[in-house]
Scaffold this active site. Structure first.
Site, PDB file in Angstrom:
ATOM      1  N   ARG A  72       0.802  -1.240   0.000  1.00 57.53           N
ATOM      2  CA  ARG A  72       0.000   0.000   0.000  1.00 57.53           C
ATOM      3  C   ARG A  72       0.825   1.276   0.000  1.00 57.53           C
ATOM      4  NH1 ARG A  72      -3.206  -1.630   5.227  1.00 57.53           N
ATOM      5  NH2 ARG A  72      -1.097  -2.456   5.595  1.00 57.53           N
ATOM      6  N   SER A  73       1.803   1.385   0.889  1.00 57.81           N
ATOM      7  CA  SER A  73       2.509   2.680   0.985  1.00 57.81           C
ATOM      8  C   SER A  73       3.380   2.996  -0.235  1.00 57.81           C
ATOM      9  CB  SER A  73       3.278   2.814   2.301  1.00 57.81           C
ATOM     10  OG  SER A  73       4.271   1.830   2.437  1.00 57.81           O
TER      11      SER A  73
HETATM   12  P1  4NP Z   1       1.605  -3.691   3.135  1.00 58.33           P
HETATM   13  O1  4NP Z   1       1.250  -5.260   3.040  1.00 58.33           O
HETATM   14  O2  4NP Z   1       1.607  -3.330   4.605  1.00 58.33           O
HETATM   15  O3  4NP Z   1       0.509  -2.990   2.386  1.00 58.33           O
HETATM   16  O4  4NP Z   1       2.959  -3.513   2.484  1.00 58.33           O
HETATM   17  C1  4NP Z   1       1.994  -6.261   3.695  1.00 58.33           C
HETATM   18  C2  4NP Z   1       3.181  -6.721   3.160  1.00 58.33           C
HETATM   19  C3  4NP Z   1       3.877  -7.745   3.779  1.00 58.33           C
HETATM   20  C4  4NP Z   1       3.366  -8.304   4.946  1.00 58.33           C
HETATM   21  C5  4NP Z   1       2.190  -7.840   5.493  1.00 58.33           C
HETATM   22  C6  4NP Z   1       1.501  -6.811   4.871  1.00 58.33           C
HETATM   23  N1  4NP Z   1       4.067  -9.370   5.571  1.00 58.33           N
HETATM   24  O5  4NP Z   1       3.488 -10.024   6.477  1.00 58.33           O
HETATM   25  O6  4NP Z   1       5.225  -9.649   5.212  1.00 58.33           O
END
Ligand code: 4NP
Length: 152
Positions: free
Chosen positions: A14-15
């Protein structure tokens, strides 16, 4: 210069999407010299990794680049380097506030709050719905730019 840092859990879905979409809108508005943009993670889980293929695909479908995006963790020092630290969901904002130096918690926002909605951008790592993520990131970044136009 107004300095904006988008923040999510992993800094691969997302970011970084918000970073690229918002930077493009800032450039279109002729404000690249007035607003800087970056992104970071509340965890170190994906540190050093590039964006998720779902984010890359969405950016590509909208004619936007995804090169140069590397996940890195949010630090206390970021609260001196940035003016607006913008999380994607309520948990991000809680985690950001824990990293914030005392008294700087007020620099934390949730992206969709700029649209007037008290709403999270769901994590596509779990939902797999990157179309929905893009829609909400698009909506949130437009509202943010509108808000910041009155500050530059
Ligand atoms: P983000 O999504 O916060 O939108 O980048 C995720 C990316 C990786 C993980 C969790 C959320 N992870 O558990 O590695």
């Amino acid at each position: 210069m107004i300095r904006v840092l988008f923040v999510c859990l992993g800094n691969i879905c997302r970011s970084p999407m918000a970073e690229v979409v918002f930077r493009h809108k800032v450039a279109d508005a002729g404000l690249s010299a007035a607003i800087s943009v970056a992104s970071a993670a509340t965890s170190n889980w994906e540190e050093g990794n590039g964006p998720h293929e779902g984010t890359v695909a969405q950016l590509k479908a909208h004619g936007l680049p995804s090169h140069g995006l590397i996940s890195r963790p949010l630090t206390a020092a970021d609260f001196s380097q940035f003016d607006y630290l913008i999380g994607m969901d309520q948990q991000n904002v809680r985690d950001m506030q824990k990293i914030a130096p005392k008294g700087m918690e007020g620099k934390c926002y949730r992206l969709l709050a700029f649209t007037g909605k008290e709403k999270d951008i769901a994590d596509p790592w779990y939902t797999h719905d990157f179309d929905q993520t893009y829609k909400e990131v698009d909506e949130g970044t437009s509202a943010l730019l509108n808000y910041l136009k009155s500050k530059v």
